[in-house]
Design a protein around this motif. Structure first.
Motif, short mmCIF file in Angstrom:
data_model
loop_
_atom_site.label_atom_id
_atom_site.label_comp_id
_atom_site.label_asym_id
_atom_site.label_seq_id
_atom_site.Cartn_x
_atom_site.Cartn_y
_atom_site.Cartn_z
N SER A 139 0.85 -1.19 0.00
CA SER A 139 0.00 0.00 0.00
C SER A 139 0.89 1.24 0.00
N THR A 155 -20.06 1.94 -4.09
CA THR A 155 -18.61 2.20 -4.17
C THR A 155 -17.80 0.94 -3.91
N LYS A 211 -8.35 -2.68 -1.59
CA LYS A 211 -8.55 -1.42 -2.31
C LYS A 211 -9.42 -0.46 -1.51
N GLN A 214 -6.26 7.05 1.56
CA GLN A 214 -6.05 8.14 0.60
C GLN A 214 -6.97 9.32 0.89
N ASN A 215 -8.16 9.01 1.43
CA ASN A 215 -9.13 10.05 1.80
C ASN A 215 -8.97 10.52 3.25
N GLU A 252 -7.21 1.00 1.22
CA GLU A 252 -6.27 1.97 0.66
C GLU A 252 -6.98 3.26 0.28
N ASN A 253 -8.17 3.16 -0.29
CA ASN A 253 -8.94 4.37 -0.64
C ASN A 253 -9.30 5.19 0.59
N TYR A 297 -0.08 7.24 2.71
CA TYR A 297 -0.83 8.48 2.60
C TYR A 297 -0.85 9.24 3.94
#
Length: 501
Positions: free
Chosen positions: A248, A380, A435, A442-443, A438-439, A251
């Motif tokens: 990953s 989503t 995923k 990222q947010n 990880e999203n 972030y």
């Protein structure tokens, strides 16, 4: 055909217009280990439930020992010699080993239970399996691995000839897995047919004589073990080559969103660490190391007896899960079926249960808003379902896990604890969960990810905490530590009886 103890011919199963199985024909050879693999939703569970009589096929035949079974049910299936050990074990914790083994099949002497006879027979079966357990012990005191052996023993009491094992190693240690495989080989040598369901492909290749791959309700391939390897199995499972990312991205910022200072509970002692915004913090350790108990303490499931918790530099008091939710915490628990979901309720109710305060209009739930928000969150994550009114019990394990994750995303939690996020789900569903995590990072959501799979910890984490016996024993930046070192650290405080390399 006389070598095949069980045959299923052209089995099709439909649920309200959704086809879960389509024209599946498969046979099982006597005294062999036959593994069934496939993504969540591939039809494995439905297929097994038809064998055990829990579900009735829409069309097709089930032929057992040369005779067609027309009115199959769980009780008749067991009487016929077909047993099943499910991933969620069906033991009664406060009964003894012998009482569990004979539960529903008790021996009597006149009007009374013949306890001595049941104890003697239980001891004989355990001895035949090469297991040394005191049959007078309560099942709650013997650990998951031994509880699974008790479940297998229950089937043997009923003279099982076909034994189905559903994700049998999901909660087992390396040593317990080796013991289970030894037992399965003994059963095989005694002529018992083993149907083995697992997402762990290395184990499937290690133990199987034959491997069948399901995809989208169809039998894709049925081959001898020597003709298969992990890459070919995965390709048959997903119908494509998976693009697997090794690590990953990081972030995280320098902002600390959670600070745990010297907290203790009944199960963990003097734990301190920090979690940064956008960080994925891995928590590694062996079974019973205190990983889940740490999460329980932070989330208010277990009482914190000492220490402090700070969220965004403010000291907070979390006495119960509702306090944790108010402070922006979410918790995807290890056992989705026991603590993550309400199995007999629908998708909408499960996904929105923790957000009802934000979905009410006056005294009532705003149904349209509720439906809209749930649809938005679940879309989503590419959830596969026929209707939001569908009971989550009918979903595959991977889709059930997405509903649990969606529940906490709907609360807009800033800090989310994932405890064994990919337990019991297939390789493709794992990629989807990775995923999602990880999203979130990222947010700028902050993640604590607990996992017993070291590869998963390495793949997803920015930093790694290692626990043993309820204590935090080490901390590493990902890339600065090996799996051997993590194992060494996690075993450092264990009692001699627990685990050996």
């Amino acid at each position: 055909m006389e070598n095949y103890i069980l045959r299923l011919e052209k089995i099709t199963k439909e649920y309200g217009g959704v086809r879960a199985l389509e024209d599946v024909s498969l046979q099982f050879e006597k005294g062999k280990i036959h593994s069934i693999v496939g993504e969540n939703g591939a039809g494995k569970s439905t297929f097994i439930k038809i064998i055990t009589g829990a579900h009735k096929q829409t069309s097709g035949k089930l032929i057992y020992k040369g005779k067609e079974i027309t009115n199959n049910s769980p009780s008749s299936s067991m009487k016929n010699g077909i047993g099943c050990v499910y991933q969620e074990l069906n033991v009664i914790p406060h009964l003894t080993i012998s009482e569990n083994i004979f539960y529903g099949y008790e021996k009597k002497q006149g009007l009374f239970l013949d306890k001595n006879s049941m104890k003697k027979k239980s001891q004989e079966i355990l001895r035949e399996l090469g297991v040394n357990l005191d049959v007078n012990k309560l099942v709650k005191d013997i650990g998951i691995g031994n509880q699974q052996i008790v479940e297998i023993s229950k089937s043997l009491i009923r003279n099982v000839e076909v034994l189905i094992l559903d994700e049998p190693t999901a909660s087992l240690t390396k040593k317990e897995i080796e013991n289970l495989f030894f037992i399965l080989h003994k059963l095989k040598d005694n002529g018992v047919t083993i149907i083995y369901i697992s997402h762990r492909l290395d184990e499937v290749l290690q133990i199987s004589d034959t491997i069948s791959v399901f995809r989208d309700g169809q039998l894709i391939v049925n081959e001898k073990n020597e003709n298969m390897n992990q890459n070919t199995i995965i390709k048959h499972m997903v119908g494509r080559d998976l693009n697997i990312t090794k690590y990953s991205k990081d972030y995280s910022s320098e902002e600390v969103v959670l600070k745990v200072h010297n907290i203790s509970s009944e199960y963990v002692k003097n734990i301190s660490f920090e979690l940064k915004r956008g960080e994925i913090l891995g928590v590694a350790g062996l079974v019973a190391s205190g990983r889940t108990e740490l999460a329980n303490a932070i989330f208010g499931v277990d009482k914190v007896t000492e220490g402090e918790i700070y969220i965004e530099n403010k000291k907070v008091k979390i006495n119960c899960p509702s306090d944790a939710i108010k402070h922006g915490l979410g918790f995807i628990t290890e056992d989705r079926k026991d603590t993550g979901l309400m199995l007999e309720m629908n998708i909408t109710d499960n996904a929105s249960i923790s957000s009802l305060d934000n979905l009410t209009k006056g005294l009532f739930i705003d149904k349209q808003n509720q439906k809209s928000k749930v649809e938005e969150i679940l879309s989503t994550m590419k959830l596969k379902y026929s209707s939001l009114k569908e009971h989550v019990n009918n979903l595959s394990g991977g889709n059930q896990q997405k509903v649990v994750i969606g529940k906490w995303l709907l609360t807009n939690s800033d800090i989310i604890i994932f405890d064994e996020p990919t337990r019991g789900i297939d390789v493709s569903a794992k990629e989807e969960v990775y995923k999602i995590i990880e999203n979130l990072a990222q947010n700028k959501k902050s993640i604590i990810m607990i996992s017993s799979e070291v590869e998963e910890i390495f793949r997803m984490s920015n930093r790694i905490l290692v626990m043993s016996n309820g204590r935090l024993v080490s901390e590493y930046k990902n890339g600065d530590v090996s799996s051997q070192q993590i194992f060494k650290d996690s075993a450092s405080l264990l009692r001699e009886r627990d685990y050996e390399e």
